[in-house]
Design a protein around this motif. Structure first.
Motif, PDB file in Angstrom:
ATOM      1  N   ASN A 194      -0.219   0.932   3.071  1.00  0.00           N
ATOM      2  CA  ASN A 194      -0.711   0.324   4.308  1.00  0.00           C
ATOM      3  C   ASN A 194      -0.502   1.233   5.507  1.00  0.00           C
ATOM      4  O   ASN A 194       0.341   2.136   5.489  1.00  0.00           O
ATOM      5  CB  ASN A 194       0.030  -0.998   4.555  1.00  0.00           C
ATOM      6  CG  ASN A 194      -0.091  -1.939   3.378  1.00  0.00           C
ATOM      7  OD1 ASN A 194      -1.138  -2.512   3.124  1.00  0.00           O
ATOM      8  ND2 ASN A 194       1.000  -2.093   2.621  1.00  0.00           N
TER       9      ASN A 194
ATOM     10  N   LYS B 107       0.459  -4.587   9.787  1.00  0.00           N
ATOM     11  CA  LYS B 107      -0.071  -3.556   8.899  1.00  0.00           C
ATOM     12  C   LYS B 107      -1.327  -4.058   8.193  1.00  0.00           C
ATOM     13  O   LYS B 107      -1.506  -5.261   7.994  1.00  0.00           O
ATOM     14  CB  LYS B 107       0.975  -3.138   7.863  1.00  0.00           C
ATOM     15  CG  LYS B 107       2.064  -2.234   8.419  1.00  0.00           C
ATOM     16  CD  LYS B 107       2.942  -1.685   7.296  1.00  0.00           C
ATOM     17  CE  LYS B 107       3.896  -0.631   7.825  1.00  0.00           C
ATOM     18  NZ  LYS B 107       4.683  -0.012   6.713  1.00  0.00           N
ATOM     19  N   ILE B 108      -2.173  -3.101   7.809  1.00  0.00           N
ATOM     20  CA  ILE B 108      -3.376  -3.394   7.037  1.00  0.00           C
ATOM     21  C   ILE B 108      -3.500  -2.355   5.925  1.00  0.00           C
ATOM     22  O   ILE B 108      -2.962  -1.249   6.045  1.00  0.00           O
ATOM     23  CB  ILE B 108      -4.646  -3.378   7.916  1.00  0.00           C
ATOM     24  CG1 ILE B 108      -4.815  -2.009   8.597  1.00  0.00           C
ATOM     25  CG2 ILE B 108      -4.607  -4.498   8.937  1.00  0.00           C
ATOM     26  CD1 ILE B 108      -6.119  -1.849   9.354  1.00  0.00           C
TER      27      ILE B 108
ATOM     28  N   ASP C 294      -1.432  -1.364  12.433  1.00  0.00           N
ATOM     29  CA  ASP C 294      -2.586  -1.797  13.223  1.00  0.00           C
ATOM     30  C   ASP C 294      -2.119  -2.047  14.658  1.00  0.00           C
ATOM     31  O   ASP C 294      -0.912  -2.007  14.949  1.00  0.00           O
ATOM     32  CB  ASP C 294      -3.181  -3.067  12.616  1.00  0.00           C
ATOM     33  CG  ASP C 294      -4.623  -3.306  13.052  1.00  0.00           C
ATOM     34  OD1 ASP C 294      -5.190  -2.444  13.753  1.00  0.00           O
ATOM     35  OD2 ASP C 294      -5.177  -4.364  12.704  1.00  0.00           O
TER      36      ASP C 294
END
Length: 364
Positions: free
Chosen positions: A311, A292-293, A314
């Motif tokens: 988040n 996750k980002i 990704d």
């Protein structure tokens, strides 16, 4: 059952869902008072249906002189803006795409009589934070506006990839398109069509966005489309592709991707968020998330605000390209995704509307 409705009636995705649900309510013989969010009704993207327009108009016209606050209301809207209500008993249908609901969002959800999300992941997130009045109700295939055309759009045997949705960081458009170009750019066997026009920003900004996708280079097999105002035109666009690419880091349902797969298009889909409600190994090539980002883009998601914090998922570019190569072989074997067509029967707006009305009966 008597109830009222408070929904957006416009050309964007929220309005498309609202309109589809209202069509089913009309079919079932209901005549609710209708409070359009924003006080405007814009059904211009829909095919002409005078009977439905008249039904909506009558519902809007009677709302202020017949509605009683004791009458339950169905609302479809963002969590932000859903503490307000025309009724003491409001059932909210909303979409949530992140993983860290704020105190404000949790409080709004708890203060509705009931809340439906379109994905189990969203339901689970809110239950984790103590909101136990939530449930999951899937969306349906919009068979009024979308269908297979069976046209031949190109004279050659190219394989066409479609990318959809208004441009934003959350949907990973730039990462996805640039990875595709790196592998397939200027190869005549493969074409990319991107309908990522963002109507919330200026024409100049949209041009800058598309220029950034190609980093100033020219690719004869990459085409960017403008804003499509009619569902008939958008239906044609979705039909012109062989593959739909859906790699968004967080989705409430992903309407264009879902409609495409349900119309028999092959797909590369991120195995996360609401995609998991309808995409599986039978109808899509799945890419598992790499982690996750943060979602923040200073446009739709700003850090530190009372809403939309958290988040997104990704993905690994090499795994995405590997999935594109795998889906090419599926297209070569059969242009029609037979498993995808089954989604039209599994997910219908009749089922969605029935579930909404059942939940509203429970809160009366």
């Amino acid at each position: 059952m008597e109830f009222a409705v408070n929904v957006p009636l416009n050309t964007v995705s929220f309005g498309q869902v609202s309109t589809a649900i209202l069509r089913e309510m009309k079919k079932k013989g209901h005549n609710p008072a209708i409070f359009p969010i924003g006080n405007t009704v814009d059904l211009s993207s829909q095919k002409d249906d005078r009977d439905f327009v008249q039904w909506v108009t009558e519902g809007v016209n009677k709302s202020l002189n017949t509605h009683d606050r004791d009458t339950p209301i169905f609302k479809l809207w963002h969590i932000n803006g859903s503490l307000e209500s025309f009724s003491k008993n409001q059932f909210l249908f909303s979409f949530y795409e992140l993983d860290q609901p704020t105190k404000e969002e949790i409080n709004i959800v708890k203060n509705n009589a009931g809340v439906a999300f379109s994905s189990k992941e969203s339901e689970d997130v809110y239950k984790l934070f103590g909101a136990n009045n939530v449930c999951t109700i899937p969306l349906g295939f919009d068979n009024y506006n979308f269908h297979r055309t069976n046209k031949k759009y190109f004279s050659d045997e190219r394989i066409t990839f479609n990318v959809v949705g208004k441009f934003e960081k959350r949907k990973h458009h730039q990462k996805m398109i640039q990875a595709w170009i790196k592998r397939f750019g200027n190869q005549k066997e493969y074409f990319l069509q991107a309908a990522i026009y963002n109507s919330f920003v200026s024409e100049e900004d949209n041009q800058k966005i598309t220029a950034a996708m190609t980093q100033g280079q020219k690719f004869f097999n990459v085409n960017f489309f403008g804003y499509m105002t009619k569902n008939t035109l958008y239906n044609d666009f979705l039909n012109s592709g062989d593959v739909i690419l859906g790699m968004s880091g967080g989705e409430g349902w992903a309407l264009p991707e879902f409609q495409s797969v349900a119309m028999g298009k092959h797909a590369v889909i991120l195995n996360a968020s609401a995609y998991k409600e309808w995409a599986n190994e039978g109808n899509s090539v799945l890419v598992n998330p790499s982690g996750k980002i943060p979602v923040y883009d200073n446009m739709f998601f700003k850090e530190g605000t009372p809403y939309n914090q958290g988040n997104i998922y990704d993905f690994n570019e090499d795994e995405f390209i590997s999935a594109c190569e795998e889906v090419i072989e599926k297209v070569k074997a059969n242009r029609i995704n037979e498993e995808g067509l089954l989604l039209q029967e599994k997910f219908t707006y009749e089922k969605t509307t029935d579930s909404i009305l059942e939940k509203m009966q429970e809160i009366e």
